[in-house]
Design an enzyme around this catalytic site. Structure first.
Site, PDB file in Angstrom:
ATOM      1  N   HIS A   8       0.822  -1.208   0.000  1.00 10.99           N
ATOM      2  CA  HIS A   8       0.000   0.000   0.000  1.00 10.99           C
ATOM      3  C   HIS A   8       0.859   1.264   0.000  1.00 10.99           C
ATOM      4  O   HIS A   8       1.599   1.505   0.956  1.00 10.99           O
ATOM      5  CB  HIS A   8      -0.880  -0.043   1.252  1.00 10.99           C
ATOM      6  N   ARG A   9       0.811   2.027  -1.074  1.00  6.64           N
ATOM      7  CA  ARG A   9       1.672   3.214  -1.295  1.00  6.64           C
ATOM      8  C   ARG A   9       3.152   2.810  -1.268  1.00  6.64           C
ATOM      9  O   ARG A   9       4.000   3.567  -0.801  1.00  6.64           O
ATOM     10  CB  ARG A   9       1.382   4.308  -0.261  1.00  6.64           C
ATOM     11  N   GLU A  35       0.910  -0.559  -4.782  1.00  5.80           N
ATOM     12  CA  GLU A  35      -0.266   0.289  -5.006  1.00  5.80           C
ATOM     13  C   GLU A  35       0.214   1.717  -4.885  1.00  5.80           C
ATOM     14  O   GLU A  35       1.052   2.018  -4.011  1.00  5.80           O
ATOM     15  CB  GLU A  35      -1.331  -0.015  -3.951  1.00  5.80           C
ATOM     16  N   ASP A  37      -0.926   6.183  -5.754  1.00  4.67           N
ATOM     17  CA  ASP A  37      -2.007   7.135  -6.028  1.00  4.67           C
ATOM     18  C   ASP A  37      -1.521   8.172  -7.028  1.00  4.67           C
ATOM     19  O   ASP A  37      -0.374   8.627  -6.934  1.00  4.67           O
ATOM     20  CB  ASP A  37      -2.401   7.858  -4.735  1.00  4.67           C
ATOM     21  N   HIS A  50      -0.572  10.897  -2.584  1.00  4.62           N
ATOM     22  CA  HIS A  50      -1.897  10.520  -2.064  1.00  4.62           C
ATOM     23  C   HIS A  50      -2.797  11.730  -1.813  1.00  4.62           C
ATOM     24  O   HIS A  50      -3.917  11.792  -2.304  1.00  4.62           O
ATOM     25  CB  HIS A  50      -1.734   9.721  -0.766  1.00  4.62           C
ATOM     26  N   GLU A 109      -4.098   4.053  -8.444  1.00  2.00           N
ATOM     27  CA  GLU A 109      -5.395   4.613  -8.034  1.00  2.00           C
ATOM     28  C   GLU A 109      -5.535   6.037  -8.546  1.00  2.00           C
ATOM     29  O   GLU A 109      -4.721   6.908  -8.222  1.00  2.00           O
ATOM     30  CB  GLU A 109      -5.551   4.593  -6.504  1.00  2.00           C
ATOM     31  N   LYS A 111      -6.910   9.413  -8.079  1.00  2.00           N
ATOM     32  CA  LYS A 111      -7.449  10.163  -6.942  1.00  2.00           C
ATOM     33  C   LYS A 111      -8.322  11.310  -7.459  1.00  2.00           C
ATOM     34  O   LYS A 111      -7.850  12.149  -8.230  1.00  2.00           O
ATOM     35  CB  LYS A 111      -6.308  10.745  -6.105  1.00  2.00           C
ATOM     36  N   ASP A 228      -0.203  -2.490   4.737  1.00  2.00           N
ATOM     37  CA  ASP A 228       0.902  -1.678   5.266  1.00  2.00           C
ATOM     38  C   ASP A 228       0.903  -1.893   6.765  1.00  2.00           C
ATOM     39  O   ASP A 228       0.555  -2.963   7.248  1.00  2.00           O
ATOM     40  CB  ASP A 228       0.798  -0.203   4.847  1.00  2.00           C
TER      41      ASP A 228
HETATM   42  O1  G3P Z   1      -6.019   0.504  -2.237  1.00  2.59           O
HETATM   43  C1  G3P Z   1      -6.887   0.944  -1.248  1.00  2.59           C
HETATM   44  C2  G3P Z   1      -6.496   2.231  -0.643  1.00  2.59           C
HETATM   45  O2  G3P Z   1      -5.357   2.734  -1.264  1.00  2.59           O
HETATM   46  C3  G3P Z   1      -7.585   3.264  -0.639  1.00  2.59           C
HETATM   47  O3  G3P Z   1      -7.329   4.212   0.314  1.00  2.59           O
HETATM   48  O4  G3P Z   1      -6.736   6.445   1.048  1.00  2.59           O
HETATM   49  O5  G3P Z   1      -4.998   4.706   0.968  1.00  2.59           O
HETATM   50  O6  G3P Z   1      -5.844   5.655  -1.134  1.00  2.59           O
HETATM   51  P1  G3P Z   1      -6.167   5.306   0.293  1.00  2.59           P
HETATM   52 CA    CA Z   2      -4.649   4.394  -2.706  1.00  2.00          CA
END
Ligand code: G3P
Ligand code: CA
Length: 257
Positions: A8-9, A35, A37, A50, A109, A111, A228
């Protein structure tokens, strides 16, 4: 069944989120995917960050959409996390694709694409050269923009992010453009997964940070776990949490190959 492990990130518990350092760390740890953003800069380039503004994760101030890439690149995106990462930059999506496609899967992702005219088209255009087999996927909370993305880039798997339950009607209608659902882990149940799988969706859960949650998600049979850590742990503890799962995954994948 083995699941795809998704950082995650990037490996954001160990390095500043959404930077090359966090993506390198994810590769080192053996994740299947990162992953990240994306948002649009003033000069309409996709940048990897993000938040809508730069305050939390850089030494600057202001909304991303008012910065050119040249000015974004002057910011330090590492020191807020630790002095060891001073000088880390906000990456462009193009830099990440050039560096990592083929080395690790990438889940992008979008945003707030609904507030940034052109983002969906620019992303589709950027990814049009990639085949579905190159392990690049796109996800968004925004149904209409995801639908538009799928129409523009049908070869790239598109996934809907869910933080609210989805009824059968919507599960059926979204299948036209979404091939996976990234679901907040508290919404997941065996019955929801069974229903979603009837329509052929893959299910990814987010954001998993504790060992028992990995085990729960594995029991539910999700295809991907976005993980994470809720707080910064020393490296050694993080390795203890994550490594057995990644090793177990590799073992299962070898058995099933
Ligand atoms: O992949 C799910 C997650 O990334 C969504 O929430 O806020 O971390 O982008 P956020
Ligand atoms: Ca995300």
């Amino acid at each position: 069944m083995p699941f795809q492990s998704i950082a995650h990130r990037g490996a954001s518990a160990l390095a500043p989120e959404n930077t090359l350092a966090s993506f390198e760390k994810a590769i080192e740890l053996g994740f299947d995917y990162i992953e990240l953003d994306v948002r649009l800069s003033k000069d309409k380039q996709l940048v990897v960050i993000h938040d809508a503004d730069v305050q939390r994760t850089t030494d600057g101030e202001g909304q991303i959409e008012y910065f050119t890439v040249k000015d974004l690149k002057k910011l330090d995106a590492g020191s807020w996390f630790s002095p060891a990462f001073a000088g880390e930059k906000i990456p462009l999506l193009n830099e990440v694709l050039t560096r990592y496609s083929g080395k690790i899967g990438i889940i992008i992702e979008m945003k707030s694409p609904e507030n940034h005219p052109g983002m969906t088209e620019i992303l589709a255009d950027t990814l049009k050269w990639f085949k579905s087999s190159s392990q690049i996927k796109v996800q968004s909370f925004h149904v209409n923009e995801l639908k538009k993305f799928h129409q523009l880039a049908p070869k790239i798997p598109a996934g809907l992010l869910l933080s609210k339950p989805l009824d059968l009607f919507h599960l059926a209608s979204y299948r036209d453009f979404a091939s996976f659902l990234s679901v907040h882990h508290l919404l997941l149940s065996k019955s929801f997964i069974n229903q979603a799988e009837l329509f052929g969706y893959e299910i990814y859960s987010w954001t998993i940070s504790k060992q028992y949650q990995f085990a729960d998600m594995q029991r539910l049979g999700v295809q991907g776990i976005i993980s994470d850590d809720e707080k910064r742990l020393p490296d050694s503890i993080m390795y203890v949490l994550i490594t057995p799962f990644l090793k177990g995954q590799d073992f299962l994948k070898t058995l099933l190959a």
